[in-house]
Design a protein around this motif. Structure first.
Motif, mmCIF file in Angstrom:
data_model
loop_
_atom_site.group_PDB
_atom_site.id
_atom_site.type_symbol
_atom_site.label_atom_id
_atom_site.label_comp_id
_atom_site.label_asym_id
_atom_site.label_seq_id
_atom_site.Cartn_x
_atom_site.Cartn_y
_atom_site.Cartn_z
ATOM 1 N N ASP A 1 -7.227 -8.785 -6.797
ATOM 2 C CA ASP A 1 -6.165 -8.706 -7.175
ATOM 3 C C ASP A 1 -5.185 -10.049 -7.554
ATOM 4 N N GLN B 1 -6.296 0.027 -2.535
ATOM 5 C CA GLN B 1 -6.473 -0.320 -1.228
ATOM 6 C C GLN B 1 -6.038 0.613 -0.169
ATOM 7 N N ARG C 1 1.044 -1.238 -0.084
ATOM 8 C CA ARG C 1 0.134 -0.021 0.112
ATOM 9 C C ARG C 1 0.813 1.367 0.058
ATOM 10 N N GLN D 1 -8.947 -7.776 -2.479
ATOM 11 C CA GLN D 1 -7.425 -8.559 -2.469
ATOM 12 C C GLN D 1 -7.660 -9.692 -3.279
ATOM 13 N N GLN E 1 -2.004 -11.302 7.585
ATOM 14 C CA GLN E 1 -2.607 -11.478 6.498
ATOM 15 C C GLN E 1 -3.055 -12.807 5.997
HETATM 16 N N1 TRP Z 1 -2.615 -5.887 1.711
HETATM 17 C C1 TRP Z 1 -1.163 -5.887 1.377
HETATM 18 C C2 TRP Z 1 -0.442 -5.005 2.454
HETATM 19 O O1 TRP Z 1 -1.060 -4.404 3.359
HETATM 20 C C3 TRP Z 1 -1.369 -5.030 -0.093
HETATM 21 C C4 TRP Z 1 -2.034 -5.879 -1.114
HETATM 22 C C5 TRP Z 1 -3.199 -5.392 -1.703
HETATM 23 C C6 TRP Z 1 -1.735 -7.105 -1.467
HETATM 24 N N2 TRP Z 1 -3.413 -6.665 -2.504
HETATM 25 C C7 TRP Z 1 -2.834 -7.285 -2.233
HETATM 26 C C8 TRP Z 1 -0.849 -7.938 -1.291
HETATM 27 C C9 TRP Z 1 -2.714 -8.760 -3.074
HETATM 28 C C10 TRP Z 1 -0.647 -9.366 -1.775
HETATM 29 C C11 TRP Z 1 -1.602 -9.692 -2.673
HETATM 30 O O2 TRP Z 1 0.659 -4.601 2.225
#
Ligand code: TRP
Length: 338
Positions: A140, A47, A11, A137, A155
């Protein structure tokens, strides 16, 4: 053997620091240079806006900083697709298609969400954009058919939820989406402590970080302030290694293991001062950061080149994501008009 697709990202809410380097950038460089992976690295601006809707300048202002940090550490756009999330329209649409495959209760039980709500002050008003970020996500990840998703350990529950969405979608429509696997770092890569003590992870909000773009003078000053053993007052005193941030960093960054082992021994016996150990750490960090700074300086002179890299990466990412979206739309049966 076909390559494993890796998708990961950050991010854009500020510059990257040594914690990012140890926790993710370092392993991305290894994956980039291995023939086993095809890697997509995403700057997750949408995000970041999910919890910064009223503060978009912060996100916009960090975009090029993060890109320059990537390029400075050695992510190579000829090998790795570096792209910007908001420039990939398919991701928004996929997010919406996935909403039907997860329910409100399941989303609200994600453990990180509870912590986030507290930390971000969202107790009274939780933005829907933040509540639903795990679904976005999932878009993504699946848009690129990613097999592996390197993320922080906190995560992993989000990736688990994304796997559930994928399974539910595939159960309805056939094997359309790739079920991803989360990959969390282990050991020190999980949490490099900040400079003020071993208990807090390096983080921007705690103001305890050493940044990849810090100057030599700043790095020196921060190492000189670094937490050691508070009972190690005189050089002759015996010092403790455990919880001593300077030695934690030497374990991570110093290439000369035997030298560090000898220093530890002398420190524990007494007769080695903090300043001497810190001077060695400064030397080690300078060796790591100097080439990174030099590459960054080149890109800073030429931000248009950085934009071109992101534009080209986003173009390629769009092609891949659009193929996934076409499959998803066809599977749902939305191609009414041929
Ligand atoms: N959530 C991740 C972070 O906070 C960033 C992110 C967004 C991400 N989409 C993703 C990571 C998809 C891996 C896959 O840094």
């Amino acid at each position: 053997m076909s390559k494993k697709v890796v998708l990961t990202g950050d991010r854009p809410t500020g510059k990257l620091h040594l914690g990012h380097y140890v926790g993710s950038l370092r392993s991305r460089l290894e994956m980039q240079d291995s023939d086993d992976y095809e890697m997509f690295v995403m700057i997750a601006d949408e995000q970041a806006l999910a919890d910064n809707a009223r503060n978009p300048e912060k996100v916009r202002g960090s975009l090029l900083e993060v890109a320059m940090d990537y390029l400075a550490v050695g992510l190579n756009p000829d090998k790795t697709t570096i792209f910007v999330q908001s420039q990939i329209p398919a991701l928004y649409e996929l997010t919406f298609h996935y909403m039907g495959f997860i329910n409100h209760g399941r989303l609200s039980r994600i453990p990180t969400l509870k912590d986030d709500i507290r930390e971000k002050g969202f107790e009274k008003e939780l933005p829907m954009s933040w509540f639903t970020f795990p679904v976005s996500q999932c878009a993504d990840i699946t848009a690129f058919g990613a097999h592996l998703v390197p993320v922080g350990a906190d995560q992993l529950p989000v990736i688990e939820l994304d796997r559930e969405i994928v399974r539910a979608f595939n159960q309805q429509y056939g094997q359309i989406l790739v079920e991803p696997e989360g990959l969390a770092p282990s050991g020190i890569a999980q949490r490099l402590p900040g400079i003020h003590g071993p208990n807090d992870k390096m983080s921007k909000s705690l103001n305890n970080g050493i940044y990849l773009s810090d100057s030599s003078a700043v790095v020196k000053e921060k190492v000189m302030q670094m937490y050691t053993d508070p009972d190690h007052v005189k050089v002759e005193d015996a010092g403790k290694i455990k919880g001593n941030v300077v030695f934690i960093y030497l374990d991570v960054f110093a290439p000369d293991g035997p030298k560090v082992a000898a220093m530890k021994k002398q420190y524990q016996q007494g007769g080695l001062g903090d300043v001497a150990v810190k001077k060695y750490l400064i030397e080690v960090l300078e060796n790591l950061l100097n080439p990174i700074r030099a590459r960054r300086a080149e890109f800073e002179k030429n931000p248009e080149q950085v934009r071109d890299i992101l534009r080209a990466g986003s173009l390629k990412a769009n092609q891949v994501a659009n193929q996934t979206l076409a499959k998803v739309r066809a599977a749902i049966g939305l191609n009414y008009f041929g």
